[in-house]
Design an enzyme around this catalytic site. Structure first.
Site, PDB file in Angstrom:
ATOM      1  N   ILE A 153     -24.303   4.982  64.239  1.00 50.18           N
ATOM      2  CA  ILE A 153     -23.475   5.004  62.923  1.00 50.18           C
ATOM      3  C   ILE A 153     -23.496   3.414  62.442  1.00 50.18           C
ATOM      4  O   ILE A 153     -23.719   3.297  61.151  1.00 50.18           O
ATOM      5  CB  ILE A 153     -21.901   5.060  63.415  1.00 50.18           C
ATOM      6  CG1 ILE A 153     -21.913   6.720  63.813  1.00 50.18           C
ATOM      7  CG2 ILE A 153     -20.961   5.174  62.391  1.00 50.18           C
ATOM      8  CD1 ILE A 153     -20.392   6.802  64.598  1.00 50.18           C
ATOM      9  N   ASP A 154     -23.494   2.460  63.248  1.00 49.41           N
ATOM     10  CA  ASP A 154     -23.765   0.991  62.681  1.00 49.41           C
ATOM     11  C   ASP A 154     -24.912   0.980  61.876  1.00 49.41           C
ATOM     12  O   ASP A 154     -25.286   0.546  60.797  1.00 49.41           O
ATOM     13  CB  ASP A 154     -23.840   0.200  64.000  1.00 49.41           C
ATOM     14  CG  ASP A 154     -22.581  -0.571  64.050  1.00 49.41           C
ATOM     15  OD1 ASP A 154     -21.654  -0.614  63.123  1.00 49.41           O
ATOM     16  OD2 ASP A 154     -22.135  -1.181  64.919  1.00 49.41           O
ATOM     17  N   GLN A 155     -26.268   1.506  62.770  1.00 48.18           N
ATOM     18  CA  GLN A 155     -27.423   1.330  62.079  1.00 48.18           C
ATOM     19  C   GLN A 155     -27.508   1.935  60.868  1.00 48.18           C
ATOM     20  O   GLN A 155     -28.181   1.496  59.694  1.00 48.18           O
ATOM     21  CB  GLN A 155     -28.629   1.590  62.776  1.00 48.18           C
ATOM     22  CG  GLN A 155     -28.553   0.739  64.191  1.00 48.18           C
ATOM     23  CD  GLN A 155     -29.903   0.631  64.895  1.00 48.18           C
ATOM     24  OE1 GLN A 155     -30.767   0.081  64.337  1.00 48.18           O
ATOM     25  NE2 GLN A 155     -29.924   1.131  66.050  1.00 48.18           N
TER      26      GLN A 155
END
Length: 395
Positions: A167-169
């Site tokens: 999700i971050d990436q």
């Protein structure tokens, strides 16, 4: 000339999503100035394992091609410096909690009042509006909240975090695409705009086909481990000497697979003839395939299935994939000499333009490494810079 040559980015972000976005902009040729707090800097500098002090592995992975300037955004002098930087910047990226950017004077309204051509990108956990806008968000928290974690792992197993922080990436990549689109729009309008991305929105975007299936069935799907609820046989099987991933994604591949696996007796069995048939009898199908796969080693399956065009792969360790000739041949693994850490590896931006080879560019900066350099470019004298340092406005 790199695609973004002449574009300047002010990077107020930290951790993973924002820094990945701005590293990608730097890989494309932008001049990225990473604005860090005067004391600790980006918190991932302190996340182990370490190559050198202040150079944690996560930090190293997403901070190439940047210059670091350490400014106290809470000081009057620090804010004045930021205003000067903004006047000549093209993009500003921040990832503070909701309301913090406004208090620091780096929100879109404040910065675009200085430079109307500025593109302002804000990255948050749950977005800047809605009931949860004030909540902090980390990748694993959104894996849980979004329902993603309810799908991962084996049936009847515990709750599993995806270790690659997807999700971050992907939020970082969403910010990148938004910024590139905004730069194109500015070519037409002459005006800056805003780009807003959040971990929550990204999580729902990543779940798009899972949610579509949920709307069709109306029930929570079971955890499916290495398989796919719509495809069969499509999972990790145990070969004679280890696991192998086999992906029979359509009926043509099914016929090829059966010919190699010696499963001529079931290839035209009406219970398994189509993918929908096989998916409806998954346990039976998996047992039949497992009995065939376990007779030969991983290397045999990898070679035989690949030659026939049936998707398959050994389940490699990180060392095995790094040592593989294909990894070496792609040039995706870079090596550079870091002045504080020595020879260091990195993963390249997974995009090639015009066939140009991947290049590492400049190494991730130490904390405040370029403060004097950037301030001198702004026209500040050595005496003025020293006075700012004494006052604690920069470091």
């Amino acid at each position: 000339m790199a695609p973004l040559d002449g574009i300047r980015i002010l990077d107020f972000s930290k951790v993973l999503a924002g820094p990945l976005c701005t590293q990608s902009l730097g890989d494309l040729g932008a001049d990225v100035v990473k604005v860090e707090p005067v004391r600790l800097g980006d918190e991932t500098r302190g996340w182990p394992p370490f190559r050198a002090e202040g150079l944690g592995a996560v930090f190293l992975s997403v901070n190439r091609n940047k210059r670091s300037i350490a400014i106290d955004l809470k000081s009057e002098e620090g804010r004045a410096l930021v205003a000067e930087l903004v006047a000549t910047a093209d993009v500003a990226v921040e990832s503070f909690g909701t309301g913090v950017a406004e208090r620091l004077g780096i929100d879109a309204a404040s910065l675009q009042a200085i430079n109307p051509r500025l593109i302002h990108c804000t990255i948050s956990g749950y977005g800047r509006s809605g009931p949860l806008k004030d909540r902090p968000g980390y990748d694993v928290i959104l894996q849980a909240f979004s329902g993603m974690m309810s799908l991962t792992g084996e049936p009847q197993g515990g709750h599993i975090r995806s270790p690659i922080s997807p999700i971050d990436q992907v939020t970082g990549l969403n910010a990148l695409s938004g910024i590139l689109a905004a730069l194109m729009e500015r070519n037409h309008t002459g005006k800056g705009t805003t780009v807003e991305v959040s971990l929550f929105d990204t999580a729902l975007g990543l779940l798009r086909y899972n949610l579509q299936s949920f709307w069709e069935r109306g029930t929570q799907p079971e955890k499916c481990g290495s398989t796919h609820e719509s495809l069969s046989p499509y999972r990790a099987f145990e070969a004679a000497d280890g696991p192998v991933m086999i992906g029979v994604a359509n009926d043509n591949l099914w016929r090829k697979f059966c010919a190699i696996a010696g499963m001529e007796d079931v290839v035209d069995d009406p219970r398994y003839r189509t993918n929908a048939d096989r998916a409806s009898r998954r346990e039976e199908m998996d047992a039949i395939v497992q009995s065939a796969v376990e007779k030969k080693p991983v290397a045999w399956w990898d070679s035989a299935l690949a030659e026939a065009g049936v998707p398959c792969a050994p389940i490699n360790t990180l060392k095995e994939v790094l040592d593989h000739p294909h990894t070496v041949g792609t040039g995706m693994v870079l090596e550079y000499d870091h002045p504080a850490a020595g020879m260091t590896n990195a993963v390249a931006m997974p995009v090639q333009l015009g066939g140009s080879p991947h290049a590492a560019g400049s190494p991730p900066p130490t904390h405040g490494q370029h403060t004097d350099e950037v301030l001198a470019e702004m026209g500040l004298t050595a005496e003025k810079i020293a006075a700012l340092r004494t006052a604690g406005a920069v470091s």
